[in-house]
Scaffold this motif. Structure first.
Motif, PDB file in Angstrom:
ATOM      1  N   PHE A   1      12.429  34.529 -14.466  1.00 43.95           N
ATOM      2  CA  PHE A   1      13.525  35.367 -14.969  1.00 43.95           C
ATOM      3  C   PHE A   1      13.030  36.175 -16.154  1.00 43.95           C
TER       4      PHE A   1
ATOM      5  N   LEU B   1      15.694  37.712  -3.461  1.00 46.86           N
ATOM      6  CA  LEU B   1      16.262  36.577  -2.741  1.00 46.86           C
ATOM      7  C   LEU B   1      17.385  36.996  -1.804  1.00 46.86           C
TER       8      LEU B   1
ATOM      9  N   PHE C   1      25.859  39.411 -12.739  1.00 48.88           N
ATOM     10  CA  PHE C   1      24.644  38.601 -12.918  1.00 48.88           C
ATOM     11  C   PHE C   1      23.690  39.307 -13.886  1.00 48.88           C
TER      12      PHE C   1
ATOM     13  N   ARG D   1      12.652  19.487 -21.836  1.00 45.68           N
ATOM     14  CA  ARG D   1      11.628  18.797 -21.049  1.00 45.68           C
ATOM     15  C   ARG D   1      10.305  18.698 -21.821  1.00 45.68           C
TER      16      ARG D   1
ATOM     17  N   PRO E   1      24.157  25.121 -10.411  1.00 46.75           N
ATOM     18  CA  PRO E   1      24.184  24.791 -11.847  1.00 46.75           C
ATOM     19  C   PRO E   1      23.831  25.956 -12.766  1.00 46.75           C
TER      20      PRO E   1
ATOM     21  N   HIS F   1      26.383  18.327  -9.731  1.00 47.04           N
ATOM     22  CA  HIS F   1      25.690  18.035  -8.484  1.00 47.04           C
ATOM     23  C   HIS F   1      26.691  17.387  -7.523  1.00 47.04           C
TER      24      HIS F   1
ATOM     25  N   ALA G   1      10.557  25.420  -6.230  1.00 45.69           N
ATOM     26  CA  ALA G   1      11.269  26.558  -6.817  1.00 45.69           C
ATOM     27  C   ALA G   1      10.926  27.821  -6.041  1.00 45.69           C
TER      28      ALA G   1
ATOM     29  N   LEU H   1      19.550  23.155  -5.320  1.00 51.16           N
ATOM     30  CA  LEU H   1      20.348  23.665  -6.434  1.00 51.16           C
ATOM     31  C   LEU H   1      20.192  25.173  -6.560  1.00 51.16           C
TER      32      LEU H   1
ATOM     33  N   ARG I   1       9.591  16.156  -2.597  1.00 53.33           N
ATOM     34  CA  ARG I   1      10.744  15.385  -3.047  1.00 53.33           C
ATOM     35  C   ARG I   1      12.090  16.070  -2.884  1.00 53.33           C
TER      36      ARG I   1
ATOM     37  N   GLY J   1      15.984  25.697  -6.720  1.00 51.02           N
ATOM     38  CA  GLY J   1      16.496  26.891  -7.393  1.00 51.02           C
ATOM     39  C   GLY J   1      15.441  27.952  -7.565  1.00 51.02           C
TER      40      GLY J   1
ATOM     41  N   GLY K   1      23.423  34.161  -8.409  1.00 48.04           N
ATOM     42  CA  GLY K   1      23.265  35.609  -8.211  1.00 48.04           C
ATOM     43  C   GLY K   1      22.668  35.968  -6.871  1.00 48.04           C
ATOM     44  N   ALA K   2      22.672  35.043  -5.935  1.00 49.15           N
ATOM     45  CA  ALA K   2      22.141  35.365  -4.610  1.00 49.15           C
ATOM     46  C   ALA K   2      23.196  35.057  -3.552  1.00 49.15           C
TER      47      ALA K   2
ATOM     48  N   GLY L   1      19.641  28.858  -6.472  1.00 48.54           N
ATOM     49  CA  GLY L   1      19.120  29.695  -5.388  1.00 48.54           C
ATOM     50  C   GLY L   1      18.744  28.890  -4.160  1.00 48.54           C
TER      51      GLY L   1
ATOM     52  N   PHE M   1      16.354  24.862 -21.579  1.00 54.21           N
ATOM     53  CA  PHE M   1      16.075  24.018 -20.400  1.00 54.21           C
ATOM     54  C   PHE M   1      14.645  23.469 -20.479  1.00 54.21           C
ATOM     55  N   PHE M   2      13.697  24.341 -20.770  1.00 50.90           N
ATOM     56  CA  PHE M   2      12.304  23.902 -20.832  1.00 50.90           C
ATOM     57  C   PHE M   2      12.016  23.142 -22.136  1.00 50.90           C
TER      58      PHE M   2
END
Ligand code: TC6
Length: 697
Positions: free
Chosen positions: A68, A77, A255, A275, A124, A158, A25, A100, A57, A62, A133-134, A102, A271-272
């Motif tokens: 953020f 960026l 953005f 997970r 995504p 993807h 990241a 993905l 990997r 991103g 936004g970059a 950024g 998102f987190f």
């Protein structure tokens, strides 16, 4: 020089390797490392070209989402990407894994891109309530045309490498060693004296002048309530209409608008959360797991069949048991039809239908389950039937097999007690249709062994589910909270609201449909039959919510399947149409109950539908039936359509409404009705007193 980006040289090629596991990241140190590396190689006379590659990997997956909303540090960026684009040395980005957001935007700042055949790239950000936004919104359309770029950014999908190559996103696909391939590509470009191609200098192809209006129309339904898709369309419009630098300015404004929105904050949290939900507090990640190579399922009905499809989809052979040949044939036929329909729609290859069917072995004989590593029971929901099944399973299953029940409400501890191995028993509560719905409530019994939990949580992911661990209580987490909304919806109907008014408030909040439309879809007769099983005394003991529902069912209005329920339907069109006959039934019910109907405001409907759910969530949390408030949110977003841009009930309560507001509203309704239903949960009271949030528990 930081460790986040490692510099090396291979002949006259400078190599920048990003080193920020697990997904490289774009943390501040990575941004700084790339910028400094490009500048250093830019001035290094022994370097003719630069290769930017990810270690481990993946290429950069991103921006670091955790950064953020925090004060910015390090180079931004866009500066990094401009530095690359303006570098006097030719830059090749070498892409593997998942470049993905950024990450892909950084690659678009290189002069050329190569990838492995397996690379999957994309923008995504829309899933985080953001836009690229970059410079992604300005550069991607310059490479692919506006229409393709718009679709890529609105779907966030993807993109496989061959497709990316055909669209000009990558210039070459290299087989074998990516670094070697990228160096060879750079050397070839140098030999050809290829220009330093800057994407910013290309012009955007607009395929149709109506593209933007048409896209807005086509996403209207799906993008309801979300902010990002609409802003993405505006940025691409800017890419078409404005010079690059002005387009970039517009991208920045749009953005920033998203970054500060509560919708994006909710989606980033989510998102987190998803997970995190897979992790169990007292079951460490390195807990040894049992091997699952084959499965068994008892019951080939809608549920059992759907569960079997999950196994087959993941390539795990499964034995499907029924009590009669007829039921077995029926179940297999439904599975086959489902697969064939998916193939017809292009969702899978036609030849895969047979491959998946071949993984499902039908049987009428319990002994066929003797080698299964996990056996899931999906039979009729009564304790008597479960008792028979689990006693039988205890006889035939091999030692160490995991025995799971798909019960949606019965006591998993009692079910476990029918075996001599309660530690191997767990609940796996799939949602219907089980082959489609992602949520899986895994239910931990008193005796469930930790390795069983670890195995089932990770196997759930293997079969494409989003698992959440819950405890044994009535309705587990999801249905227990849903009941609260159901109770108040029924009362509000008796007090003065109509189904269409309540449904509209819930729909406008962001759910796919309201409680009455949902009941019509699921079938009103299910609850009716359960209520009929209760005697009058039982009905009087609990606050009865079924007066209108019973009257509706007595007329055979079971919902969509009978063409009428709380609404009328002109089948096959499933649009609910408000029905004056239902209105009459409701009014008569109110009269019978001695209630004078009154106008109920939309705000009251929203509060009475949703606040009791939050209050029940507090009880669930306090009892330890969910590990954390985020687990409750994941259940509601995935299983019941709580709009993800509101984060789920607990996040919404914590961050949008505020716990004190909810607490005070509960007291207001309690005092007005005298109903103990409204008593705030002790945990809610405590958190309000301490000025804390659910997320702190
Ligand atoms: C953007 O780039 C905007 C740019 C504008 C700039 C102005 N940040 O999913 P996994 C963690 S927006 C921080 O389990 P997989 C994840 O939490 C961003 N952390 O693995 C997990 O941590 P844990 C655009 C991240 O192989 C670990 O990495 N990019 C990030 O199933 C492994 O993740 C995206 O939206 C991140 N960006 O899938 C991509 N990504 O082990 C989001 C992952 O402590 N990421 N982590 O729990 C993904 O889609 C997937 O993670 C994946 C890998 C496909 C990269």
């Amino acid at each position: 020089m930081s460790d986040a980006v490692i510099r090396s040289k291979e002949g006259r090629i400078g190599i920048l390797t990003i080193n920020n596991p697990p997904v490289n990241a774009l943390a501040a140190a990575v941004r700084a490392g790339i910028k400094e590396g490009v500048e250093a190689f830019g001035q290094d006379s022994s370097v003719d070209a630069i290769v930017l590659i990810g270690g481990g990997r993946t290429f950069i997956a991103g921006a670091d989402i955790r950064e953020f909303g925090k004060p910015p540090s390090g180079p931004n960026l866009n500066d990094v990407i401009s530095t690359m684009e303006n570098s006097p040395k030719l830059i090749v980005a070498a892409l593997h894994g998942t470049p993905l957001g950024g990450g892909l935007e950084t690659a678009l700042g290189a002069h050329y891109r190569v990838s492995l055949p397996t690379t999957r790239m994309g923008l995504p950000e829309v899933h985080l309530g953001l836009l690229p936004g970059a410079g992604g919104t300005q550069r991607l359309p310059r490479l692919t045309g506006a229409k393709y770029a718009l679709d890529a950014m609105l779907s966030g999908r993807h993109i496989p490498a061959p497709e990316a190559k055909s669209k000009g996103i990558v210039d070459a696909i290299v087989e074998g060693d990516l670094l070697k391939g990228a160096i060879a590509h750079a050397e070839m470009l140098l030999a050809q004296k290829a220009p330093l191609r800057r994407v910013r200098d290309l012009t955007v192809n607009l395929e149709s002048p109506d593209l933007f209006a048409e896209t807005e129309k086509s996403i209207a339904r799906k993008a309801r309530g979300f902010k990002a898709p609409w802003n993405i369309i505006k940025t691409v419009q800017a890419a078409v209409e404005l010079p690059f630098d002005e387009g970039m300015k517009r991208e920045r404004e749009l953005f920033s608008e998203l970054l500060t929105s509560s919708e994006s904050a909710a989606q980033r949290y989510y998102f987190f959360a998803e997970r995190e939900a897979a992790k169990v507090k007292d079951v460490p990640a390195d807990t040894p797991q049992r091997e699952i190579k084959t499965g068994g399922i008892i019951g080939a009905g809608t549920m059992g069949g759907g569960i079997a499809m999950n196994f087959a989809n993941a390539g795990v052979p499964v034995t499907l048991l029924e009590t009669s040949q007829e039921a077995l044939d029926r179940g297999l036929k439904t599975i086959r039809t489902n697969y064939e329909n998916t193939a017809k729609r292009g969702g899978m290859k036609a030849e895969d239908v047979e491959k998946r069917m071949a993984l499902i072995t039908p049987t009428l004989d319990y002994n066929a389950l003797k080698d299964a590593d996990v056996i899931i029971e999906a039979v009729f929901e009564t304790m008597e039937v479960k008792e028979v099944v689990f006693k039988k399973l205890d006889e035939v299953a091999k030692p160490g097999a995991i025995l799971a029940t798909n019960t949606s409400g019965l006591d998993v501890n009692q079910i476990a007690s029918y075996t001599k191995r309660p530690g191997d028993v767990i609940g796996m509560h799939f949602f219907s249709p089980a082959n489609v719905m992602k949520l899986l409530e895994n239910v931990r019994g008193k005796a469930t062994e930790k390795d069983v939990i670890a195995t089932v949580m990770s196997f759930s992911k293997k079969i494409g589910k989003i698992p959440v661990l819950v405890g044994v209580c009535e309705g587990f987490v999801g249905n227990r909270m849903l009941r609260m909304r159901g109770i108040q919806s029924a009362y509000m109907m008796e007090e003065g609201a109509l189904p269409q008014q309540i449904d509209k408030v819930v729909y406008d909040y962001g759910f796919p449909m309201g409680p009455f439309a949902m009941s019509d879809l699921a079938g009103n007769d299910v609850g009716w039959r359960i209520r009929q099983g209760k005697n009058e005394k039982e009905k009087r003991n609990v606050r009865y919510t079924g007066y209108v529902a019973d009257a509706i069912c007595e007329l055979g209005r079971f919902g969509q399947k009978t063409g009428s329920g709380y609404y009328k339907y002109n089948l096959p069109d499933r649009t609910p149409i408000p029905d004056p006959e239902v209105e009459k039934i409701i009014e008569e019910t109110s009269k019978k109950l001695g209630i004078t109907r009154r106008a109920i405001s939309d705000q009251e409907i929203l509060e009475r539908a949703l606040y009791p759910m939050v209050n029940e969530g507090a009880k669930i949390l306090e009892e330890g039936m969910a590990q954390r408030s985020l687990d409750i949110d994941v259940i509601w977003v995935n299983g019941y359509g709580w709009p993800v841009y509101r984060g789920g009930p607990m996040w919404w309560a914590d961050n949008v409404v505020g716990l004190k507001t909810i607490h005070d509203a509960l007291l207001k309704y309690r005092d007005a009705s005298g109903d103990p239903f409204w008593e705030p949960a002790p945990l809610l009271k405590k958190l309000v007193q301490e000025g804390k949030k659910f997320s702190s528990v």
